[in-house]
Motif scaffolding. Structure first.
Motif, PDB file in Angstrom:
ATOM      1  N   PHE A  73      25.973 -10.043  11.023  1.00 57.45           N
ATOM      2  CA  PHE A  73      26.927  -8.961  11.026  1.00 57.45           C
ATOM      3  C   PHE A  73      27.431  -8.585  12.458  1.00 57.45           C
ATOM      4  N   GLY A  74      26.509  -8.924  13.501  1.00 58.69           N
ATOM      5  CA  GLY A  74      27.079  -8.530  14.746  1.00 58.69           C
ATOM      6  C   GLY A  74      26.374  -7.542  15.475  1.00 58.69           C
ATOM      7  N   SER A  75      26.683  -7.090  16.615  1.00 58.76           N
ATOM      8  CA  SER A  75      26.031  -5.960  17.472  1.00 58.76           C
ATOM      9  C   SER A  75      26.451  -4.580  16.846  1.00 58.76           C
ATOM     10  N   ASP A  76      27.170  -4.635  16.191  1.00 57.35           N
ATOM     11  CA  ASP A  76      28.063  -3.229  15.583  1.00 57.35           C
ATOM     12  C   ASP A  76      27.245  -2.759  14.549  1.00 57.35           C
ATOM     13  N   VAL A  77      26.332  -3.531  14.007  1.00 53.84           N
ATOM     14  CA  VAL A  77      25.502  -3.225  12.834  1.00 53.84           C
ATOM     15  C   VAL A  77      24.233  -2.922  13.318  1.00 53.84           C
ATOM     16  N   GLN A  78      23.397  -1.758  12.742  1.00 54.42           N
ATOM     17  CA  GLN A  78      22.034  -1.412  13.039  1.00 54.42           C
ATOM     18  C   GLN A  78      21.444  -1.599  11.728  1.00 54.42           C
ATOM     19  N   VAL A  79      19.917  -2.294  12.089  1.00 50.34           N
ATOM     20  CA  VAL A  79      19.159  -2.642  10.614  1.00 50.34           C
ATOM     21  C   VAL A  79      17.838  -1.667  10.971  1.00 50.34           C
ATOM     22  N   LEU A  80      17.612  -1.109   9.837  1.00 44.52           N
ATOM     23  CA  LEU A  80      16.568  -0.159   9.412  1.00 44.52           C
ATOM     24  C   LEU A  80      15.724  -1.117   8.555  1.00 44.52           C
ATOM     25  N   ALA A  81      14.563  -1.470   9.052  1.00 41.91           N
ATOM     26  CA  ALA A  81      13.531  -2.140   8.264  1.00 41.91           C
ATOM     27  C   ALA A  81      12.162  -1.570   7.783  1.00 41.91           C
ATOM     28  N   ILE A  82      11.735  -1.783   6.696  1.00 40.89           N
ATOM     29  CA  ILE A  82      10.451  -1.107   6.389  1.00 40.89           C
ATOM     30  C   ILE A  82       9.830  -2.295   5.339  1.00 40.89           C
ATOM     31  N   THR A  83       8.601  -2.109   5.154  1.00 43.65           N
ATOM     32  CA  THR A  83       7.644  -3.395   4.541  1.00 43.65           C
ATOM     33  C   THR A  83       7.071  -2.530   3.210  1.00 43.65           C
ATOM     34  N   LEU A  84       7.308  -3.189   2.065  1.00 41.01           N
ATOM     35  CA  LEU A  84       6.581  -2.596   0.815  1.00 41.01           C
ATOM     36  C   LEU A  84       5.785  -3.157   0.081  1.00 41.01           C
ATOM     37  N   ASP A  85       4.586  -2.972  -0.212  1.00 39.35           N
ATOM     38  CA  ASP A  85       3.531  -3.958  -0.930  1.00 39.35           C
ATOM     39  C   ASP A  85       3.529  -3.235  -2.260  1.00 39.35           C
ATOM     40  N   LEU A  86       4.097  -3.872  -3.310  1.00 42.86           N
ATOM     41  CA  LEU A  86       4.041  -3.494  -4.603  1.00 42.86           C
ATOM     42  C   LEU A  86       2.479  -3.504  -5.301  1.00 42.86           C
ATOM     43  N   ASP A  87       1.444  -3.826  -4.590  1.00 45.48           N
ATOM     44  CA  ASP A  87       0.243  -3.637  -5.088  1.00 45.48           C
ATOM     45  C   ASP A  87      -0.198  -2.321  -5.125  1.00 45.48           C
ATOM     46  N   ASP A  88       0.085  -1.456  -3.931  1.00 46.74           N
ATOM     47  CA  ASP A  88      -0.408   0.009  -3.908  1.00 46.74           C
ATOM     48  C   ASP A  88       1.029   0.967  -3.693  1.00 46.74           C
ATOM     49  N   GLY A  89       2.108   0.390  -3.499  1.00 41.70           N
ATOM     50  CA  GLY A  89       3.104   1.118  -3.403  1.00 41.70           C
ATOM     51  C   GLY A  89       3.579   1.708  -1.877  1.00 41.70           C
ATOM     52  N   SER A  90       2.515   1.027  -0.854  1.00 42.28           N
ATOM     53  CA  SER A  90       2.733   1.848   0.342  1.00 42.28           C
ATOM     54  C   SER A  90       4.028   0.987   1.090  1.00 42.28           C
ATOM     55  N   VAL A  91       4.355   1.796   1.970  1.00 38.68           N
ATOM     56  CA  VAL A  91       5.580   1.308   2.897  1.00 38.68           C
ATOM     57  C   VAL A  91       4.989   1.365   4.343  1.00 38.68           C
ATOM     58  N   LYS A  92       5.091   0.275   4.958  1.00 41.18           N
ATOM     59  CA  LYS A  92       4.576   0.451   6.569  1.00 41.18           C
ATOM     60  C   LYS A  92       5.517  -0.538   7.331  1.00 41.18           C
ATOM     61  N   GLN A  93       5.451  -0.348   8.629  1.00 39.36           N
ATOM     62  CA  GLN A  93       6.022  -1.002   9.750  1.00 39.36           C
ATOM     63  C   GLN A  93       7.530  -0.846   9.902  1.00 39.36           C
TER      64      GLN A  93
END
Length: 265
Positions: A73-93
């Motif tokens: 998508f090029g430099s005009d787009v920002q990416v917000l990323a997060i990791t979800l573990d479906l085992d315990d429902g936690s979101v990290k990183q």
């Protein structure tokens, strides 16, 4: 396939859904590595060491995807990323912005109010992934987020592809994944007829990592599926046997589905 129209539509959606605090369109990326977090009984490492290595490996894989998205998508787009573990429902990183308020607080929030643009379900142990989906009642959340108006793109790799299908028993065909990690469902027979997310339809399943080695096996297994369906008056089973660079794509806005090959090239 000409992706120009699809790319234009996705670009317009990104612009219209940009964060109010951002001056550029923002892609919200939800990464789910649960399948690769499954413990291995044959490992020489302790459970703690296995989890530590799996989390580190997942973070590296996620970084590769983020880079690919940014290049696409090029430099005009920002990416917000997060990791979800479906085992315990936690979101990290969380990555992409220093403001924690721009990220979901838990897994349910990630699906229900954060509204991700991309949901990537990593490969690994299909049985562990499906167990965690059922344990946490995640099916409805995933389906709601990835279907309908302004749906997120669901990208399932290996185990993630199998779970997207109508049946997860295709994971038993090669004998690669170990079902003993799931209490009460330790054998392949226990997984017969267990449903997946059915994102491609009620009768469409997936068999990834296809090669000539599995031709006879896959034909026999598909035949057995349809024999069982005839006895139960169910619809004919459709199984897409996907080679390493194959992808089954659904364009919901145009009511279209197609198989594309050699995407890496």
């Amino acid at each position: 396939k000409d992706y120009s129209m699809l790319a234009e539509e996705m670009w317009n959606k990104l612009r219209s859904s940009s964060l109010e605090t951002s001056v550029v369109p923002t892609i919200k990326f939800l990464y789910i590595p649960t399948a690769m977090y499954a413990l291995r009984a044959d490992s020489q490492n302790t459970p703690g060491k296995q989890r530590q290595r799996a989390r580190a490996d997942g973070k590296k894989r996620r970084s590769v995807i983020i880079k690919e998205v940014q290049e696409l998508f090029g430099s005009d787009v920002q990416v917000l990323a997060i990791t979800l573990d479906l085992d315990d429902g936690s979101v990290k990183q969380p990555v992409g912005f220093d403001d924690d308020s721009l990220f979901p607080k838990n897994g349910k929030n990630a699906f229900q109010s954060w509204s991700p643009h991309l949901v990537y379900v990593e490969g690994g142990n299909t049985f562990w992934l499906q167990h965690c989906i059922a344990k946490g009642n995640w099916s409805n959340d995933i389906i709601a987020a990835c279907t309908g108006f302004d749906a997120a793109v669901y990208c399932g790799k290996s185990a993630g592809a199998i779970s997207a299908g109508a049946l997860v028993e295709t994971a038993t065909w090669k004998g690669w994944d170990d079902p003993s990690i799931v209490p009460g469902m330790e054998t392949y027979q226990d997984w017969k007829s267990i449903p997946g997310l059915s994102l491609a339809g009620e009768s469409v399943s997936f068999f990834p990592h296809m090669s000539d080695e599995w031709n006879d096996l896959s034909k026999q297994k598909i035949k057995e599926l349809n024999e069982d369906n005839e006895q139960s008056s169910s619809s004919k089973a459709i199984v897409y046997c996907l080679e390493e660079n194959d992808a089954f794509c659904i364009d919901q806005s145009h009511n279209d589905a197609f198989l594309t090959s050699e995407m890496a090239q």
